[in-house]
Every structure is written in C-alpha cells, then in structure tokens.
Design an enzyme around this catalytic site. Sequence first.
Site, short mmCIF file in Angstrom:
data_model
loop_
_atom_site.label_atom_id
_atom_site.label_comp_id
_atom_site.label_asym_id
_atom_site.label_seq_id
_atom_site.Cartn_x
_atom_site.Cartn_y
_atom_site.Cartn_z
CE1 TYR A 58 42.71 15.56 -18.94
CE2 TYR A 58 41.13 17.10 -19.89
CZ TYR A 58 42.12 16.14 -20.05
OH TYR A 58 42.54 15.77 -21.30
CB THR A 90 52.14 15.03 -21.00
OG1 THR A 90 51.81 13.89 -20.22
CG2 THR A 90 50.99 16.03 -20.95
NE ARG A 107 49.84 13.05 -25.87
CZ ARG A 107 49.64 12.60 -24.63
NH1 ARG A 107 50.65 12.11 -23.93
NH2 ARG A 107 48.44 12.62 -24.09
CD GLU A 116 40.50 8.00 -17.79
OE1 GLU A 116 40.85 7.54 -18.90
OE2 GLU A 116 41.26 8.69 -17.08
CG HIS A 169 42.64 11.08 -22.06
ND1 HIS A 169 43.38 11.37 -20.94
CD2 HIS A 169 41.87 10.00 -21.76
CE1 HIS A 169 43.05 10.49 -19.98
NE2 HIS A 169 42.14 9.67 -20.45
P1 ADP Z 1 48.37 12.94 -19.78
O1 ADP Z 1 47.21 13.44 -20.63
O2 ADP Z 1 49.61 12.71 -20.62
O3 ADP Z 1 48.02 11.76 -18.92
P2 ADP Z 1 48.11 14.75 -17.47
O4 ADP Z 1 47.08 13.82 -16.91
O5 ADP Z 1 49.22 15.19 -16.59
O6 ADP Z 1 48.78 14.16 -18.81
O7 ADP Z 1 47.37 16.09 -17.96
C1 ADP Z 1 46.11 16.06 -18.58
C2 ADP Z 1 46.10 17.03 -19.75
O8 ADP Z 1 46.21 18.37 -19.27
C3 ADP Z 1 47.27 16.87 -20.73
O9 ADP Z 1 47.06 15.85 -21.69
C4 ADP Z 1 47.34 18.24 -21.37
O10 ADP Z 1 46.36 18.41 -22.39
C5 ADP Z 1 47.00 19.15 -20.18
N1 ADP Z 1 48.21 19.60 -19.47
C6 ADP Z 1 49.02 18.87 -18.66
N2 ADP Z 1 50.02 19.62 -18.16
C7 ADP Z 1 49.84 20.88 -18.65
C8 ADP Z 1 50.54 22.14 -18.52
N3 ADP Z 1 51.62 22.25 -17.75
N4 ADP Z 1 50.06 23.21 -19.19
C9 ADP Z 1 48.96 23.12 -19.96
N5 ADP Z 1 48.24 21.97 -20.13
C10 ADP Z 1 48.68 20.87 -19.50
#
Ligand code: ADP
Length: 138
Positions: A49, A91, A102, A126, A115
């Site tokens: 992350y 997301t 979701r 990854e 994820h």
């Molecule tokens: P994705 O998993 O859809 O690719 P991102 O890479 O932007 O999305 O974010 C990684 C993960 O972080 C998300 O799947 C979610 O679990 C968490 N996340 C993203 N944005 C937020 C937010 N604004 N508040 C809390 N958790 C978040």
Amino acid sequence: METTLILLKPDCVTKGHCGDVLQRFEKAGFRIRGCKMMRLGNEILREHYAHIAAKPFYPEVEEFMQLSPVIAVALAADGVIEKVRALLGPTDSKKAALGTIRGDFGVDVMVNVVHASDSLEAAQVELVRFFQPGELFE
Ligand code: ADP
C-alpha cells in the site's frame, strides 16, 4: 494470458464469503494458479500500500488488514485484470452496484472484501511480493 494478484481481505475471511467470491471468479472462467493463507505484517503492507501509506487513513487500513489472515490468490485468464475489477465494483462498497462483489458483500471504502491488481505492471510486482516461484502453477 494475464495473471492477477487477489487478496481476500479479513472481512471476506471472517464473514465466510471466500467460497462465494472464488465461485464468482471460477464461473467467470478464471483459473486459480496459486492460493495461500497468510498473516500480513506491517512491512509487506507498507510495500503493498505504498501509494496510500502517507494518507491519514493508512493506519486504519493497516489495522484492518491484520484483523485476520488473508487469502492470496493468483488468477489467470485473458484480460483478467480488468475483468476482475469489473466484477469487484469501485473501491467504495457503498457506491458499488448490487451484483458486484463489493456491492453484495462490502461495507464501505475500507472494508471492501477483495484486493485486485490494477494493471499488468502492478500484477507482476504483487505476484512476486506474495508468492514464491514454486507456489504458482501453470
Ligand atoms: P483499490 O483497492 O480499489 O485499488 P486503492 O488502491 O485506492 O483502492 O486503496 C487501497 C485500499 O485502501 C482500498 O481497497 C481500501 O481498503 C483502502 N482505502 C482506500 N481509500 C480509503 C479511504 N478514503 N478511507 C479508508 N480506506 C481507504
């Protein structure tokens, strides 16, 4: 043929949605090339992350991802990266349509079941992060 990295997140594991989610993937024609349960430490989470590690909500994400072990899955199919993300929905689970993973099983923007890699480049990095070479099958 592409391979993508999936993590069945702690909410998926603790609520018993793993079978439902994997069934959707198999029904879509995706092939499981690897599957393992693992506890994620702070270090691998901060790598995985890295793009959100500086955000104010990151500590909460780190805590959430450690509530239980996750299940890492390598899935293969033509165009699987885009196809999986379409099956997941956006997301934020609250904005995800019913019928998406979701939309059906997620809670909010953080607690969102699965994820999935968002590009071929991300998938390659990854897959190596979560699987040893001998843990992926043809
Ligand atoms: P994705 O998993 O859809 O690719 P991102 O890479 O932007 O999305 O974010 C990684 C993960 O972080 C998300 O799947 C979610 O679990 C968490 N996340 C993203 N944005 C937020 C937010 N604004 N508040 C809390 N958790 C978040």
